[in-house]
Design a protein around this motif. Structure first.
Motif, PDB file in Angstrom:
ATOM      1  N   SER A 378       2.844   1.686  -0.589  1.00 20.46           N
ATOM      2  CA  SER A 378       3.382   2.795  -1.376  1.00 20.46           C
ATOM      3  C   SER A 378       3.083   2.490  -2.835  1.00 20.46           C
ATOM      4  CB  SER A 378       4.895   2.923  -1.164  1.00 20.46           C
ATOM      5  OG  SER A 378       5.409   3.986  -1.927  1.00 20.46           O
ATOM      6  N   PRO A 379       2.609   3.491  -3.603  1.00 17.18           N
ATOM      7  CA  PRO A 379       2.350   4.888  -3.251  1.00 17.18           C
ATOM      8  C   PRO A 379       1.254   5.025  -2.213  1.00 17.18           C
ATOM      9  CG  PRO A 379       1.381   4.349  -5.374  1.00 17.18           C
ATOM     10  CD  PRO A 379       2.212   3.171  -4.993  1.00 17.18           C
ATOM     11  N   PRO A 380       1.003   6.268  -1.722  1.00 13.72           N
ATOM     12  CA  PRO A 380       0.044   6.452  -0.639  1.00 13.72           C
ATOM     13  C   PRO A 380      -1.297   5.790  -0.934  1.00 13.72           C
ATOM     14  CG  PRO A 380       1.183   8.504  -1.100  1.00 13.72           C
ATOM     15  CD  PRO A 380       1.600   7.546  -2.168  1.00 13.72           C
ATOM     16  N   ALA A 381      -1.785   5.026   0.044  1.00 10.65           N
ATOM     17  CA  ALA A 381      -3.038   4.282  -0.115  1.00 10.65           C
ATOM     18  C   ALA A 381      -3.988   4.645   1.021  1.00 10.65           C
ATOM     19  CB  ALA A 381      -2.768   2.788  -0.142  1.00 10.65           C
ATOM     20  N   PHE A 382      -5.230   4.902   0.661  1.00 11.53           N
ATOM     21  CA  PHE A 382      -6.258   5.330   1.599  1.00 11.53           C
ATOM     22  C   PHE A 382      -7.434   4.370   1.462  1.00 11.53           C
ATOM     23  CE2 PHE A 382      -3.615   8.758   0.255  1.00 11.53           C
ATOM     24  CZ  PHE A 382      -3.400   9.540   1.382  1.00 11.53           C
ATOM     25  N   PHE A 383      -8.251   4.294   2.507  1.00  9.80           N
ATOM     26  CA  PHE A 383      -9.327   3.307   2.533  1.00  9.80           C
ATOM     27  C   PHE A 383     -10.618   3.950   3.010  1.00  9.80           C
ATOM     28  CE2 PHE A 383      -5.326   1.205   2.829  1.00  9.80           C
ATOM     29  CZ  PHE A 383      -5.446   0.130   1.973  1.00  9.80           C
ATOM     30  N   ARG A 415      -4.576  15.644  -1.233  1.00  9.06           N
ATOM     31  CA  ARG A 415      -3.553  16.446  -0.556  1.00  9.06           C
ATOM     32  C   ARG A 415      -2.190  15.745  -0.622  1.00  9.06           C
ATOM     33  NH1 ARG A 415      -7.981  17.781   3.206  1.00  9.06           N
ATOM     34  NH2 ARG A 415      -8.495  19.971   2.853  1.00  9.06           N
ATOM     35  N   ALA A 416      -2.211  14.413  -0.578  1.00  7.29           N
ATOM     36  CA  ALA A 416      -0.941  13.698  -0.708  1.00  7.29           C
ATOM     37  C   ALA A 416      -0.306  13.961  -2.073  1.00  7.29           C
ATOM     38  CB  ALA A 416      -1.173  12.191  -0.498  1.00  7.29           C
TER      39      ALA A 416
END
Length: 423
Positions: A378-383, A415-416
């Motif tokens: 957190s916060p939102p994490a993308f890979f 989008r998050a």
């Protein structure tokens, strides 16, 4: 440089979405997120983005491959299902159309590989970065990410000292462990693993292997091409074969044929301590002809000259036969012929990951959702990109999946931030 004391914050304009890593996956994530209207800042450890992309283009940028799906998807092995879903969003045709948007036309070569008409990477990269800047993506080079704060803030080493920022969402596209001089050194496995991310150990992929030649062979033949040859091996109880080219090295063997089999060879070495690959050094001649030709009287010629003349082998292939049989083993024509058609190579280990074209291992896909988001951070994490746990042979498959994963992660991160579900 190392951080000492509290890390100063970067300017307050930063960022809704932070992209960490400026390779193809990171750049595509930035493009996708910005296209949805969110503010994007991209951080790159080196002084410029896309360095590995440029290196890949030195011999002619192999952007993607013309193989149709689902055969294309199958190149990703056990990850074919997951990566196939990425390709549903952005496949080889979409990648070629994307390049056309920068004025870069492509063509399909005789091998099925797809190249820009000029075979260069730099014009495409320059046009891409220019458009991203025009679209409002902010670039921060010489910002090496060194970890996360307790609240999820990003920490960087910069020429001005340590710095930090906390984005509303992050896309990590830090690469694997190959070519560390270009920025992909795998150091992130330590600090992301410490935060509970499920990471498979990084391993070399599309790599060479050590055999342990004699000093004589290594000195005389390192760098010599072996072409054409046919590799034979057994897999799942079935005989398999593949024709191609490879290169003898000072320690073993490498090249496109070996790279195509590297995942299987690496796993076999891990399981059995070695892997045996048999090479047909004379694909155009059958066993009986080789035996008959070599059995002819050699007169005053040396054994080596006779071997080359009667079998059509070049110097390095003949030397491989010598290396395998020794001088005493060259007196029996049947043995020589069998060795030419099935010369056994005992592969002892993969070359170090720093020498590999790419790497396997990384963030496990089963730990991520369809948008490549981890619930552990957190916060939102993308890979995205090569830091994910997948691999593919060379031929454009690697780049295509990097682009596709960047698109998916970038859109999901935007989008998050916007509070919107995927369309």
């Amino acid at each position: 440089m190392s951080a000492t004391g509290p890390a100063p914050s970067l300017p307050e304009t930063l960022p809704a979405v932070a992209i960490v890593g400026g390779g193809p996956a990171g750049l595509m994530a930035a493009q996708a997120a910005r296209a949805l209207g969110v503010e994007v800042d991209l951080f790159e450890a080196k002084g410029s983005v896309g360095r590995k992309f440029l290196i890949a283009g030195k011999g002619g940028l192999n952007l993607t491959h013309g193989e149709p799906r689902p055969g294309f998807d199958a190149r990703y092995g056990e990850r074919a299902g997951e990566i196939g879903r990425w390709l549903d969003r952005f496949d080889a045709d979409a990648l070629r159309e994307w390049a056309r948007g920068f004025g870069v036309e492509t063509y399909v070569g005789s091998s099925g590989r797809v190249f820009p008409m000029d075979r260069k990477a730099a014009p495409l990269l320059r046009g891409w970065v220019r458009r991203l800047r025009e679209d409002g993506v902010r670039f921060h080079v010489q910002h090496r990410c060194t970890g996360l704060d307790a609240d999820g803030g990003l920490r960087f080493d910069t020429p001005a000292g340590a710095a930090r920022t906390r984005a509303r969402a992050c896309v990590f596209a830090l690469g694997g462990g190959s070519w560390p001089q270009l920025g992909s050194d795998g150091a992130w496995t330590g600090w992301l693993g410490a935060r509970g991310l499920d990471i498979a150990p990084l391993q070399p992929a599309n790599c060479g292997f050590d055999i342990g030649w004699s000093g004589h062979f290594a000195q005389r033949h390192a760098g010599a091409p072996l072409k054409p040859v046919v590799a034979h091996w057994r897999e799942g109880g079935e005989e398999r074969s593949l024709q191609g080219e490879c290169v003898a090295t000072a320690t073993g063997i490498e090249g496109s044929l070996v790279y195509a089999l590297s995942a299987m060879l690496r796993e076999r070495i891990a399981a059995h301590g070695e892997a045996v690959l048999e090479l047909d050094l004379a694909p155009g001649r059958d066993l009986e002809r080789l035996q008959r030709d070599f059995a002819r009287p050699r007169g005053g010629r040396s054994v080596g000259e006779h071997l080359r003349r009667q079998t059509g082998l070049d110097a390095v292939k003949a030397a491989l036969v010598f290396e395998t049989l020794g001088k005493d083993g060259l007196h029996d024509a049947a043995t020589v012929a069998r060795t030419i058609k099935r010369l056994p190579l005992r592969l002892l280990r993969a070359r170090p990951i720093a020498e590999a074209i790419s790497s396997a291992g990384g963030v496990r896909l089963q730990a991520l959702d369809a948008g490549l988001r981890s619930g552990a951070l957190s916060p939102p994490a993308f890979f995205a990109g090569e830091m994910l746990d997948w691999e593919a042979p060379t031929g454009g498959y690697l780049l295509t999946a990097c682009f596709a994963s960047g698109l998916i992660a970038g859109e999901a991160a935007a989008r998050a931030v916007l509070g919107r579900a995927a369309d």
